[in-house]
Design an enzyme around this catalytic site. Structure first.
Site, PDB file in Angstrom:
ATOM      1  N   CYS A 356    -120.274  43.888 -14.660  1.00 24.24           N
ATOM      2  CA  CYS A 356    -121.463  43.167 -14.169  1.00 24.24           C
ATOM      3  C   CYS A 356    -121.434  42.928 -12.663  1.00 24.24           C
ATOM      4  CB  CYS A 356    -121.585  41.803 -14.839  1.00 24.24           C
ATOM      5  SG  CYS A 356    -121.511  41.828 -16.617  1.00 24.24           S
TER       6      CYS A 356
HETATM    7  O1  KQY Z   1    -124.872  40.653 -16.029  1.00 23.19           O
HETATM    8  C1  KQY Z   1    -124.332  39.649 -16.316  1.00 23.19           C
HETATM    9  N1  KQY Z   1    -123.576  39.614 -17.364  1.00 23.19           N
HETATM   10  C2  KQY Z   1    -124.450  38.465 -15.465  1.00 23.19           C
HETATM   11  C3  KQY Z   1    -124.904  37.268 -16.117  1.00 23.19           C
HETATM   12  C4  KQY Z   1    -124.833  36.115 -15.169  1.00 23.19           C
HETATM   13  C5  KQY Z   1    -125.606  35.012 -15.568  1.00 23.19           C
HETATM   14  C6  KQY Z   1    -125.655  33.895 -14.554  1.00 23.19           C
HETATM   15  N2  KQY Z   1    -124.765  32.870 -14.880  1.00 23.19           N
END
Ligand code: KQY
Length: 370
Positions: A356
């Site tokens: 991510c």
């Molecule tokens: O792509 C992702 N898993 C990021 C999620 C982040 C959420 C914000 N707290």
């Protein structure tokens, strides 16, 4: 850079697989005090470890606010570029461009609309305007043409491509009320095919249990080569993940990819459930008067959330009994790449993991002008 309103598929562009050759990788420096506990001190160390591991075989660029610049430049080695660019948070996978390529070696970016994983329905922060501008700014930075797909809400973490016409995604995410509620599943599928140059979309129903992104694919299942996937797996019948993993397995075993191949499915054990501690919650400031995390909240930990670099696979570790087993499984799948495991609880607390926070740039046959 040109801003294009044509259809990538018609122009001969498609989304390559992550295991294809990269030019580099983009990471955004963590700063937000409601995402990263205790002033992001531990998160910055974890991001640094990830950046260093990737920089062993590709050019890493870290984007940071003016305030974050000094710590970034201090912690990151000199072979990693540090450039100022404003953002709301640090999820390069979701709002750096999705890079597309053609068969001549040209690359272009796809600039989707980003609304913090669900906008005013169930999004995770507001505003998200700086994040939403990043894809275009990054294409400008590299002088790469960019497709304007701002009429469609999508995050990079919600799609995986095999590079040969197949895209994996989840219904839980792409059909969620906060993304593109006016479009039918059929219309969304067509948009994906046109934008990603794909011929086949494989839809899993649900993503990882308790994933606040509405079940991004990159936390539950990934292509490891054409015709092969790795799936987050739990044998524990008392864990809701068990039923979700079995459902995914059934869908995948009954599917064929764009080339008509049956999929080989590797099961990757899940870490044991990981929960927020009081001390971790105390290190986060509230957002709009509400805590972003609560004590005993189960975090969406998964070994699937790895990054495939040119010579390595950079995977999370959680000091869990399954860390070693998961690493060995990936070592047996990714022959020829070193598997590097990085302790990633401090990234997990933000809501995602190594995949991510990274976005690969495919190799392209023109030197970047930056
Ligand atoms: O792509 C992702 N898993 C990021 C999620 C982040 C959420 C914000 N707290």
């Amino acid at each position: 850079m040109r801003i294009l309103n044509s259809i990538p598929k018609n122009d001969g562009f498609h989304m390559p697989a992550e295991y294809e050759k990269h030019y580099g990788c983009i990471i955004i420096w963590p700063e937000r005090a409601d995402s990263w506990q205790y002033g992001a001190v531990m998160a910055r160390k974890a991001f640094t470890e990830v950046a260093k591991a990737i920089s062993g075989s590709e050019k890493v660029t870290v984007l940071t606010s003016a305030e974050g610049y000094d710590t970034a430049r201090e912690l990151l080695p000199e072979n990693i570029r540090v450039i100022e660019m404003s953002s709301n948070d640090s999820w390069a996978r979701d709002y750096a461009p999705t890079f597309l390529k053609d068969n001549k070696g040209n690359i272009r970016g796809a600039d989707w609309y980003f609304n913090a994983w669900g906008g005013l329905d169930d999004g995770l922060y507001f505003p998200w305007d700086k994040d939403n501008k990043m894809a275009r700014k990054i294409c400008d930075l590299y002088d790469i043409d960019v497709y304007n797909i701002q009429d469609f809400v999508l995050e990079g973490g919600s799609i995986h491509s095999d590079g040969e016409g197949t895209v994996l995604t989840t219904e839980e995410c792409l059909l969620s009320a906060g993304r593109n509620p006016k479009m039918t599943k059929r219309e969304i599928e067509k948009k994906l095919k046109n934008s990603l140059g794909a011929d086949k979309i494989i839809w899993l129903k649900r993503g990882l249990y308790n994933d606040e992104t509405n079940g991004h694919i990159d936390n539950i299942c990934a292509f490891t080569s054409p015709g092969e996937v790795v799936l987050a797996w739990s044998d524990d019948k008392n864990d809701p993940q068990n039923e979700i993993s079995k459902e995914c397995y059934n869908i995948l075993s009954n599917e064929t990819d764009a080339k008509g191949r049956k999929l080989k499915i590797h099961k990757l054990p899940q870490p044991h459930p990981i929960y927020m501690t009081k001390q971790e919650c105390d290190g986060l400031i509230h957002f709009n008067g509400q805590p972003t995390r609560t004590e005993h909240e189960r975090l969406s930990a998964s070994y699937i959330n790895f990054y495939i670099s040119n010579d390595a696979v950079i995977m999370p570790g959680f000091n869990d009994k399954n860390d070693k087993k998961a690493k060995e499984i990936l070592e047996n799948i990714f022959i020829g790449r070193k598997v590097i495991q990085i302790y990633a609880r401090d990234i997990l607390i933000g809501g995602g993991n190594i995949h991510c926070i990274t976005q690969q740039i495919p190799i392209f046959y023109r030197n970047p002008t930056c």
